[in-house]
Design a protein around this motif. Structure first.
Motif, PDB file in Angstrom:
ATOM      1  N   ALA A 122       2.964 -62.800 -66.655  1.00  0.00           N
ATOM      2  CA  ALA A 122       2.657 -64.225 -66.568  1.00  0.00           C
ATOM      3  C   ALA A 122       1.304 -64.422 -65.898  1.00  0.00           C
ATOM      4  CB  ALA A 122       3.741 -64.944 -65.763  1.00  0.00           C
ATOM      5  N   GLU A 123       0.639 -65.482 -66.272  1.00  0.00           N
ATOM      6  CA  GLU A 123      -0.566 -65.893 -65.561  1.00  0.00           C
ATOM      7  C   GLU A 123      -0.108 -66.881 -64.491  1.00  0.00           C
ATOM      8  OE1 GLU A 123      -4.567 -68.441 -66.466  1.00  0.00           O
ATOM      9  OE2 GLU A 123      -3.781 -67.181 -68.070  1.00  0.00           O
ATOM     10  N   LEU A 124      -0.218 -66.471 -63.238  1.00  0.00           N
ATOM     11  CA  LEU A 124       0.268 -67.293 -62.137  1.00  0.00           C
ATOM     12  C   LEU A 124      -0.784 -68.330 -61.770  1.00  0.00           C
ATOM     13  CD1 LEU A 124       1.798 -64.420 -59.995  1.00  0.00           C
ATOM     14  CD2 LEU A 124       2.933 -65.848 -61.696  1.00  0.00           C
ATOM     15  N   GLU A 125      -0.345 -69.566 -61.666  1.00  0.00           N
ATOM     16  CA  GLU A 125      -1.261 -70.674 -61.422  1.00  0.00           C
ATOM     17  C   GLU A 125      -0.678 -71.576 -60.343  1.00  0.00           C
ATOM     18  OE1 GLU A 125      -1.598 -74.272 -64.207  1.00  0.00           O
ATOM     19  OE2 GLU A 125      -3.260 -72.963 -64.819  1.00  0.00           O
ATOM     20  N   GLU A 126      -1.443 -71.780 -59.285  1.00  0.00           N
ATOM     21  CA  GLU A 126      -0.980 -72.658 -58.210  1.00  0.00           C
ATOM     22  C   GLU A 126      -1.204 -74.111 -58.609  1.00  0.00           C
ATOM     23  OE1 GLU A 126      -1.339 -73.138 -53.396  1.00  0.00           O
ATOM     24  OE2 GLU A 126      -2.941 -72.114 -54.468  1.00  0.00           O
ATOM     25  N   GLY A 127      -0.253 -74.959 -58.235  1.00  0.00           N
ATOM     26  CA  GLY A 127      -0.384 -76.384 -58.552  1.00  0.00           C
ATOM     27  C   GLY A 127       0.794 -77.165 -58.018  1.00  0.00           C
ATOM     28  N   GLU A 128       0.734 -78.454 -58.218  1.00  0.00           N
ATOM     29  CA  GLU A 128       1.815 -79.342 -57.792  1.00  0.00           C
ATOM     30  C   GLU A 128       3.029 -79.142 -58.691  1.00  0.00           C
ATOM     31  OE1 GLU A 128       1.837 -81.234 -55.022  1.00  0.00           O
ATOM     32  OE2 GLU A 128      -0.094 -80.270 -54.644  1.00  0.00           O
ATOM     33  N   LEU A 129       4.207 -79.360 -58.131  1.00  0.00           N
ATOM     34  CA  LEU A 129       5.447 -79.212 -58.889  1.00  0.00           C
ATOM     35  C   LEU A 129       5.675 -80.446 -59.736  1.00  0.00           C
ATOM     36  CD1 LEU A 129       7.588 -77.629 -56.054  1.00  0.00           C
ATOM     37  CD2 LEU A 129       6.317 -76.470 -57.870  1.00  0.00           C
ATOM     38  N   GLN A 130       6.306 -80.255 -60.894  1.00  0.00           N
ATOM     39  CA  GLN A 130       6.448 -81.332 -61.866  1.00  0.00           C
ATOM     40  C   GLN A 130       7.814 -82.000 -61.883  1.00  0.00           C
ATOM     41  OE1 GLN A 130       3.704 -82.325 -63.663  1.00  0.00           O
ATOM     42  NE2 GLN A 130       2.693 -80.874 -62.304  1.00  0.00           N
ATOM     43  N   GLN A 131       8.746 -81.516 -61.072  1.00  0.00           N
ATOM     44  CA  GLN A 131      10.066 -82.137 -61.059  1.00  0.00           C
ATOM     45  C   GLN A 131      10.633 -82.075 -59.653  1.00  0.00           C
ATOM     46  OE1 GLN A 131      12.054 -79.474 -63.851  1.00  0.00           O
ATOM     47  NE2 GLN A 131      13.457 -78.868 -62.233  1.00  0.00           N
TER      48      GLN A 131
END
Length: 142
Positions: A122-131
């Motif tokens: 997987a390409e791990l990407e930091e970010g805000e959660l969507q749920q």
């Protein structure tokens, strides 16, 4: 799929699929071993197994290991990476004696099984959660 395997000693048997329908091959220990009560011990198989690109080698307990010997794989499931394939990268089994007595197993005892599992990275990407959090550890019912 062809898999390269190296025996570290001439007296080590190559693993094999025991029936035409087997999805995993058995892994045996290379030497006699005694595991003290509740001890965790690393047991060599005498094999280097070269996992092909795009796969991992998963090591799981045989179904009879706990009932027959009172042993479990201490880490539940082992994962052999694709780059663990050097001349001394022996596949080893981390076992725990779950009994109150020493357990002795002779060389050649099949305690685990190996299965090749296709993987993607997987390409791990930091970010805000969507749920929102849904809970876990029994949160969906009793």
């Amino acid at each position: 799929m062809k898999i390269r395997i190296k025996r570290l000693r001439a007296d080590i048997a190559l693993p094999e699929y025991k029936t035409p329908g087997s999805v995993a091959f058995d892994l045996a220990i290379a030497d006699d071993a005694t595991i003290a009560p509740w001890e965790i011990k690393l047991l060599g198989t005498g094999l280097v197994v070269c996992t092909p690109p795009g796969y991992m080698l998963m090591i799981a307990s045989r179904s009879s290991t706990s009932m027959k010997f009172g042993l479990q794989l201490a880490n539940s499931v082992g994962i052999i990476d694709q780059d663990y394939c050097g001349p001394q990268d022996e596949v080893k089994l981390q076992v725990r004696n779950i009994t109150d007595k020493p357990v002795t197993v002779p060389k050649g005892t099949r305690l685990a099984q190996g299965i090749f599992v296709k993987i993607d990275k997987a390409e791990l990407e930091e970010g805000e959660l969507q749920q929102e959090s849904r809970g876990g550890f029994g949160s969906t019912g009793h």
